[in-house]
Design an enzyme around this catalytic site. Structure first.
Site, PDB file in Angstrom:
ATOM      1  N   CYS A  50       0.856  -1.039   0.139  1.00  0.00           N
ATOM      2  CA  CYS A  50       0.285  -0.132  -0.185  1.00  0.00           C
ATOM      3  C   CYS A  50       0.785   1.299   0.027  1.00  0.00           C
ATOM      4  CB  CYS A  50      -0.917  -0.026   1.472  1.00  0.00           C
ATOM      5  SG  CYS A  50       0.409  -0.763   2.813  1.00  0.00           S
ATOM      6  N   HIS A 267      -1.216   1.068   7.498  1.00  0.00           N
ATOM      7  CA  HIS A 267      -2.010   0.892   6.718  1.00  0.00           C
ATOM      8  C   HIS A 267      -2.259   2.309   5.601  1.00  0.00           C
ATOM      9  CE1 HIS A 267      -4.364   0.061   2.273  1.00  0.00           C
ATOM     10  NE2 HIS A 267      -4.653   0.548   2.514  1.00  0.00           N
TER      11      HIS A 267
END
Length: 1101
Positions: A50, A267
């Site tokens: 990510c 994330h």
């Protein structure tokens, strides 16, 4: 990425449901999914990528970087085929700030010698100059530094502008003990140090130091405090040359990389402003309605919804500088007709606290009882609405960094592009005010990307993804798009295409309850592939085209191959319905017929007529009642709707039979058959729970009717000592009548018997005390097992309790008969058996001498003291001299040894919740005892140095009201033996396993964040310390061995291993000699339907 592939989503199609018989493709072989309504796509997360996706999307949405990179020629940039070369290396995972520097360094290296060699330097390179000024000679020492991104502090800083002010406006002074050596003066002097931005890049990258290290706790942490940053920023105050045009210093935000999580994981996703307006920005209808409503409400009651403006207006109207806070609340009520508590308290808190949270606007008196407005020159900025805080400049040391001469900052408008949230493969539009949510918290901004406001995009670039893309790249993309569309079509066909097996009625015949092919199975089935999204009418038309010779009506029915043959279920109806909607999946069998008959025979369809294959066992005529290998077996097929009466007449010989349902289970090629209850004849095959392949035993006798119960019963609760028998009685029979029939069948007489149910652990449980009630009224069901127990039932409210006497054993001389000693207590290993026909059985407890004294009948309302007094009246106990009941200790008998200690002589017996078959053992004491609820009774024994033996047990009372930890127990034991704590080792004895478990002095380290966590108690796993447990003690001053085991422990473990080996050999021999039926009837019973279970848990200490 360009043309039709511009910003294509690299995520793959998920949730594909492949039909049976098909091999699903690997996910990597599936093409990317089409773009959604935003006309933009993200990048699939390949597993922890990510951070890479967020940075690549930011660079992709930087038009100047994108166009400069793709302006390189094919020989410099390469082609799409280069990405498939085997030497392409996958990058390891990085922090996104680290990746940004590594990626730019790699690009600079790879572009050396090309026309784009200065790409990174031209777009992202800036210069910072550091000045050190000597206060004596005024000599200026200058050092220049290059940067591709600015790293700013977050801790203790309110926002980006304050951080830049601290870095490039504030000066650092060298004085006192921290002096500077001047090169011109050649000595240590006082000096000042400052830094300025000498050169500003077109694109400014700002890295926020969210992660820090706490040296006190020695751990990393993430700064989640509020950290504001503006959409537009003027960098003039931080630059060395402030005389350039204003547009040179104005920057606007276009990308925010966000980190969600902590310092050890999380994330990344990114908010990006679509500068070229390539995406389709539209909110969902629900969000639009909410936004419109919020806009109308804001227009209608702007001042009412903003308490800051209301309070400022009230204070501005006052003549005096300050008014009491209570008076301010009263004036708010008079002016707006609503009090602070009713309108604002829920959202903003108390009025006084709200005023304290806005010190830049309100000035409170030292006692916080009066409030007034600050002077105009002290105000940093007037906040007309909560959203304007985004544009507020910070203040450092009381001096605002922003000069009054600086031009007003333009606000961002939708004309400059809308914002999108690109979260891996998911892309959704967001509003500009959503950026404010990333100021603080675990999900907050991590990197900021600004571009110069003077960088304007040409009109032809708006909404045109092909702008400034070379022709050779467009040709490659067009070819890739064509290939992609082809793959999508193939994948769509593979995902939605289903294979159906058509069974033609002309190739089948009906016999023995099912359909069977006239030819081979392969010749009777026709395969058809069709799209699952098509309708039933399309399927019917396709079948008509395949079968040109078909005449008459055509009915399609779902079919299923069974061991008995092919059976038809639901008829497919509704030509407008899709195949997927009516349950037609890949591999489904479809029977094509006229809906009435097959080969002239009427066929019944549906689950209620499903055929069942039954294996019928008949006893051989020459050996009735013999072993399993003398049975003859034959298969028969019947419909589920067939009654057992019809089944009886079809299978039974003239003498009559009894049907029993049997289920089989094979293990190691050995067949085990368990006989199940008899069933009435009016039951159907389905109601009798006869499954495919069930076994039916044909036995002599009449089957029970629907009003009769088939019951098992035994004498005594031990299934090994008493054989299990069967009986058929009317459900309207009373308990007394049922008992008399059972006594008559097993050859017993007398009225000194009663019936009990068999509980879930195959022990005598609840008594059927209402002898005149019917079996139906007491919910006695078919197949239940009842136990005939000796003795009359006690009257209602009375308990019949067996009493045992716990004799103190004499410790034999050391070395004498060590096999029969353990821990200084004489032990006998015979099992504790209570025969149903013996009035006073004698048995012993494996750790203490237990002697059976007899039974007493006592009221449940009686106290424990009364039970002890009544126990002393038994013949076995009359010879004991006990002055008071407090000289007796009462235990429950649990698993053939003392179990729970009964405290409090005044407590009622019913409060102890004694079970129906629980016994009580009485232990005489040398002195009175009255244990409290938080006192634990342990039996401690000291090991004999140099020998594997122990001295006599001693009772140790341990108060666990404060803690029940290892350290507390060691202190108590050491105090009992007058030894230092560090010079003893202790262990708990498990007599059922002949094992000792050392109680370690090691304590678990508890972090500062978990100080509230309770320390582990010895009453929990793995020790489960309770009353009566044996604790072995080693004196390390005399004996340094850590082995707690005794000779008897070794003998006991050897006997357990020998017993387990003999049982295993016995099972193996039985399975070889009797492969079909076991000679002894197994106690296994059929599982009853699951019902709700209520468990009443008592109060534990």
């Amino acid at each position: 990425m360009f043309g039709d592939l511009f910003d294509e989503d690299f995520s793959f199609i998920s949730n594909n449901h492949w039909g049976k018989g098909k091999t699903s493709k690997p996910r990597e072989c599936e093409p990317p999914a089409p773009r959604d309504f935003t006309n933009l796509s993200g990048i699939k997360n390949q597993g922890g990528t990510c951070y890479l996706n967020s940075l690549l999307q930011t660079l992709l949405f930087t038009p100047e970087f994108r166009e400069a990179l793709f302006s390189l020629g094919p020989e410099e940039l390469g082609t799409l085929d280069d990405s498939r070369k085997p030497d392409a290396k996958e990058m390891r995972q990085h922090d996104v700030q680290e990746l940004n520097r590594i990626l730019f360094s790699a690009l600079e290296t790879s572009l050396v010698g090309t026309s784009g060699h200065d790409l990174i330097n031209r777009l992202y390179h800036g210069i910072v100059v550091n000045h050190i000024v000597c206060k004596e000679c005024k000599n200026v020492s200058e050092r220049q530094e290059d940067f591709l991104d600015l790293t700013v502090a977050v801790k203790g800083v309110a926002g980006l502008e304050e951080a830049l002010w601290n870095m490039y406006v504030e000066e650092e002074y060298f004085e006192n003990d921290n002096l500077y050596r001047c090169g011109a003066c050649d000595k240590l002097v006082e000096a000042s140090k400052s830094a300025k931005l000498r050169k500003l890049p077109p694109f400014l990258t700002v890295s926020l130091l969210r992660f820090n290290f706490d040296f006190e706790k020695c751990e990393r942490y993430k700064e989640t405090s509020c950290y504001t940053f503006p959409l537009h920023i003027d960098l003039r105050p931080f630059c060395e040359q402030p005389e350039m045009d204003d547009s040179e210093y104005m920057y606007e935000l276009f990308s925010v990389i966000i980190h969600k999580g902590g310092c050890y994981g999380g994330h990344y996703h990114v908010y990006i402003r679509d500068v070229d307006e390539l995406g389709n920005w539209q909110l969902q209808e629900e969000e639009k309605l909410i936004e419109d409503k919020a806009g109308r409400d804001a227009e209608n009651s702007k001042e009412t919804e903003n308490p800051l403006a209301v309070l400022k207006g009230i204070l501005a109207e006052e003549d005096s500088k300050q008014i009491p806070v209570d008076q301010l609340g009263q004036k708010l009520l008079e002016k707006k007709g609503v009090s602070w508590n009713k309108k604002y308290r829920k959202q903003y808190g108390a009025l006084r606290k709200y005023l304290q949270h806005h010190p830049q606007v309100f000035q409170l008196s030292p006692d916080a009882n009066k409030v007034g407005l600050k002077e105009a020159h002290e105000l940093l900025v007037e906040l007309d609405s909560p959203g304007q805080a985004l544009q507020s400049p910070p203040q450092s040391n009381g001096v605002p960094w922003n000069s009054e001469k600086s031009p007003p900052r333009p606000r961002a408008t939708s004309a400059c592009g809308h914002w999108f949230d690109l979260n891996d493969s998911k892309v959704q539009p967001i509003k500009e005010k959503d950026i404010e949510k990333q100021f603080q918290g675990k999900e907050s901004a991590y990197m900021l990307f600004y571009r110069k406001s003077q960088l304007k995009r040409p009109p032809e670039a708006r909404g045109n993804p092909r702008y400034q893309i070379p022709e050779h790249l467009l040709d490659e993309m067009n070819a890739a798009n064509t290939e992609l569309q082809k793959k999508r079509a193939e994948c769509d066909s593979a995902n939605n295409g289903i294979d159906l097996h058509l069974h033609l009625s002309s190739c089948y015949k009906f016999h023995n309850g099912a359909l069977h092919p006239s030819l081979s199975w392969k010749e009777s089935v026709v395969d058809l592939t069709i799209d699952r999204r098509k309708t039933l009418g399309d399927l019917r038309q396709a079948v008509f085209q395949m079968l040109d010779s078909w005449e008459g009506d055509m009915v399609l029915s779902l079919a299923k191959p069974l061991p008995a043959g092919l059976h038809l279920y639901q008829m497919l109806d509704g030509d407008e319905l899709s195949l997927d909607g009516i349950g037609v999946a890949d591999g489904t069998d479809i029977f094509v017929w006229n809906g009435k008959e097959v080969g002239g025979t009427r066929v019944l369809a549906g689950a209620e007529h499903e055929p069942v294959v039954l294996n019928v066992l008949r006893l051989a005529g020459h050996n009735e009642g013999g072993k399993g290998q003398h049975f003859t077996e034959a298969q028969h097929t019947f419909s589920c709707s067939t009654s057992l009466g019809d089944l009886h007449r079809a299978l039974a010989p003239s003498g009559g039979i009894v049907l029993r349902n049997s289920s089989e289970a094979a293990a190691d090629d050995v067949l085990h058959v368990f006989i199940l209850p008899e069933v009435p004849e009016d039951y159907t095959v389905k109601e009798a729970e006869l499954k495919m392949g069930s076994l039916l035993g044909l036995c002599h006798g009449k089957a029970p009717t629907s009003t009769q119960l088939f019951l098992y019963f035994m004498v005594g609760s031990d299934p090994n000592s008493s054989p299990e028998m069967e009986i058929v009685v009317e459900e309207t029979a009373s308990v007394r009548e049922c008992l008399n029939l059972m006594l008559q069948k097993c050859g017993l007489s007398g009225d000194n018997w009663h019936l009990r149910r068999l509980d879930w652990c195959y022990e005598a449980g609840e008594a059927l005390s209402q002898e005149n009630a019917t079996l139906k009224e007491l919910n006695v069901c078919r197949g239940d097992t009842l136990v005939i127990t000796e003795g009359k039932l006690p009257e209602k409210g009375f308990l019949k309790i067996p009493i045992w006497w716990l004799r103190p054993s004499s410790h034999k001389k050391h070395g004498e008969n060590a096999q029969n000693q353990v821990n200084g207590l004489t032990c006998q290993m015979e099992a504790l058996q209570v025969s149903a026909g013996t009035a006073s059985p004698e048995a012993t407890h494996p750790a203490m001498e237990l002697c059976y004294a007899g039974r007493i009948e006592i009221a449940g309302e009686a106290s424990l003291e009364e039970l002890k007094l009544q126990a002393l009246t038994l013949p076995c106990c009359q010879e004991q001299v006990v002055p008071l009941p407090s000289f007796l200790r009462a235990w429950t008998v649990d698993s053939k040894r003392p179990g729970k200690l009964l405290r409090n002589n005044k407590q009622r017996l019913n409060d102890y919740k004694l079970g129906a078959s629980v016994g009580i053992c009485i232990e005489p004491l040398e002195k009175e005892e009255n244990l409290g609820p938080h006192e634990l009774l342990l039996r401690v024994q000291m090991g004999i140095p140099g020998e594997r033996d122990y001295s006599d047990c001693r009772d140790l009372v341990w108060d666990i009201s404060k803690e029940c930890t290892t350290w507390a127990l060691r202190q108590r034991v050491a105090s009992h033996y007058c030894l230092p704590v560090e010079k003893i080792e202790i262990a708990k004895y498990f007599p059922e396993r002949f094992e000792w478990l050392p109680i370690s002095s090691w304590t678990q380290q508890i972090s500062k964040r978990k100080r509230r966590k309770k320390q582990e108690s010895l009453q929990s796993a793995p020790y489960h310390l309770r009353d009566g447990d044996i604790i072995g003690v080693k004196n390390l001053l005399l004996d340094d061995t850590k082995d707690f085991s005794t000779v008897r422990d070794d003998i006991g473990k050897a006997k357990q291993r020998q017993l387990a080996l003999e049982k295993k050999k016995s099972r193996q021999a039985r399975s070889v000699q009797e492969p079909f039926f076991l000679e002894e009837k197994l106690p296994t019973k059929p599982r009853k339907p699951e019902v709700a279970l209520s468990i009443n848990v008592g109060v534990f200490r």
